[in-house]
Design an enzyme around this catalytic site. Structure first.
Site, PDB file in Angstrom:
ATOM      1  N   ASP A  92      -0.236   6.806  -3.423  1.00 44.89           N
ATOM      2  CA  ASP A  92      -1.438   6.538  -4.216  1.00 44.89           C
ATOM      3  C   ASP A  92      -1.756   7.662  -5.191  1.00 44.89           C
ATOM      4  O   ASP A  92      -2.024   7.412  -6.381  1.00 44.89           O
ATOM      5  CB  ASP A  92      -2.647   6.350  -3.294  1.00 44.89           C
ATOM      6  CG  ASP A  92      -2.714   4.962  -2.680  1.00 44.89           C
ATOM      7  OD1 ASP A  92      -1.894   4.106  -3.048  1.00 44.89           O
ATOM      8  OD2 ASP A  92      -3.576   4.745  -1.817  1.00 44.89           O
ATOM      9  N   HIS A 130       0.851  -1.176   0.000  1.00 45.63           N
ATOM     10  CA  HIS A 130       0.000   0.000   0.000  1.00 45.63           C
ATOM     11  C   HIS A 130       0.891   1.231   0.000  1.00 45.63           C
ATOM     12  O   HIS A 130       2.120   1.146   0.069  1.00 45.63           O
ATOM     13  CB  HIS A 130      -0.953  -0.003   1.194  1.00 45.63           C
ATOM     14  CG  HIS A 130      -2.135  -0.916   1.023  1.00 45.63           C
ATOM     15  ND1 HIS A 130      -3.092  -0.711   0.048  1.00 45.63           N
ATOM     16  CD2 HIS A 130      -2.513  -2.040   1.691  1.00 45.63           C
ATOM     17  CE1 HIS A 130      -4.011  -1.661   0.125  1.00 45.63           C
ATOM     18  NE2 HIS A 130      -3.679  -2.489   1.110  1.00 45.63           N
TER      19      HIS A 130
END
Length: 387
Positions: free
Chosen positions: A165, A135
């Site tokens: 992200d 992540h």
């Protein structure tokens, strides 16, 4: 649900294969700029920790949705036909997933040589970690970005999932797509974009790497000019418990602050010397604690003192400057950041609320040339669902 597209990407068709994180955000950036984005969704959404009612999944604003069972060959065939009608494909699966589905770039680019095939992953399409799970925090850790964020004698601080992200992933992919579309105008050919979040985050570190190489950012965390080490580039608590950001790096800005705060004109010149920082921080902490945030803003905001309030996402919409610029817009009852950046002739807009799964996809597929009778047969067979 949608409005006519008028942005700079009006007429550009995008097929986005639903995922989480950077893929949806990239699709939103394209939709804000006028692209027609068709979201291909699974019949059953994946199990993710941040699931929410669709109206709050703002990264899907301005899109239309078609639910397709990609485990069925008819669903893959329909998706491939839609891709053939598109200018851009966006996908954020692990390397090899699209290939196993029969929707990899080799297949799609044969059918549509002008296709811009955008892929975003954590570690990239090649390399030892290409298939590893991760992540945002993992990607920025590997890139050097996480190491640089944190107070002295504390562990590095997770900056939400903004750097990996969204900045390193979604915006990097959107930038690559924009570049590929410009190049396609010259060559008539598409290409594959391999956007890795670890690389995008590393790229954002380029100026910091230059400072380190020059010896201007060489101390441990919380001891350098731009990481909270300098007292004139830090956050201070006010009398009411709220905070101010004080960023007067240059002497002229420190002089402007001193004049407004009632300090001697040259009293902050000493801050160029790191040896003065510990004592100066204590003096500034004491000074900022004498007034509330609102009182400091009334005294300083709009001047060259480089002082601004630390606002929450809910508070920022009410700030006079942001309100005047329309930085936050209400759409479908939800206040949300407006599209950016601003273009003078072809401005971006929020083109619609996030669609429910299947909402609007049938109409968009038909507009792209898919036979309505075929769509109905697939719907009757449970391969697709649309409203």
């Amino acid at each position: 649900m949608t409005h006519a597209r008028h942005g700079p990407l009006a007429g550009i068709r995008v097929v986005e294969f639903a995922g989480i994180g950077p893929g949806p955000m990239c699709g939103m950036l394209l939709a804000d700029m006028g692209a027609e984005v068709l979201l291909i969704e699974r019949p059953q959404p994946s199990d993710i920790g941040l699931a929410r009612p669709r109206k709050f999944d703002l990264a899907h604003r301005g899109k239309r949705s078609l639910t397709v069972d990609l485990k069925r060959p008819e669903g893959v065939a329909l998706s491939l036909d839609l891709v053939t009608c598109a200018d851009v494909l966006v996908e954020g699966f692990r390397p090899g997933v699209m290939e196993r589905l029969g929707l990899g770039p080799d297949v799609c680019l044969v059918r549509r040589p002008a296709l811009v095939y955008g892929r975003v992953t954590g570690f990239g399409q090649t390399g030892p970690l290409r298939e590893a799970a991760g992540h945002d925090l993992n990607y920025i850790a590997l890139s050097g970005a996480l190491h640089a964020i944190g107070r002295a004698d504390q562990a590095p601080t997770a900056p939400l999932n903004l750097l990996g992200d969204y900045a390193g992933g979604a915006m990097s992919l959107a930038w690559g797509i924009a570049c590929a579309l410009v190049e396609r105008h010259r060559s008539g050919r598409g290409q594959v974009i391999d956007a890795a979040m670890v690389e995008g985050a590393a790229l954002l570190m380029t100026p910091a790497v230059g400072l380190q190489a020059a010896g201007l950012h060489s101390g441990p965390n919380g001891s350098n000019l731009l990481d909270g080490g300098a007292p004139h580039y830090d956050v201070y608590r006010c009398a009411d418990g709220e905070y101010l950001a004080f960023g007067a790096i240059e002497r002229k800005f420190r002089a402007a602050f001193a004049q407004r705060a009632g300090l001697p004109a040259n009293s902050l010149d000493e801050l160029d010397d790191p040896a003065t920082w510990i004592a100066a921080r204590q003096r500034l902490s004491t000074l900022f604690a004498t007034r509330t945030q609102a009182e400091w803003c009334a005294l300083l905001e709009g001047s060259d003192a480089c002082v601004t309030p630390v606002l929450s996402a809910n508070q920022m919409a009410r700030h006079p400057h942001l309100a005047a610029r329309g930085v936050v817009q209400e759409h479908d009852g939800i206040a949300q950041p407006a599209p950016a950046p601003r273009l003078s002739r072809t401005p971006a807009t929020i083109a619609g609320a996030p669609p429910r799964p299947g909402q609007g996809g049938g109409a968009m597929a038909s507009a792209w040339g898919m036979d309505t009778a075929r769509l109905q047969v697939l719907a009757d067979a449970g391969v697709v669902r649309y409203e």
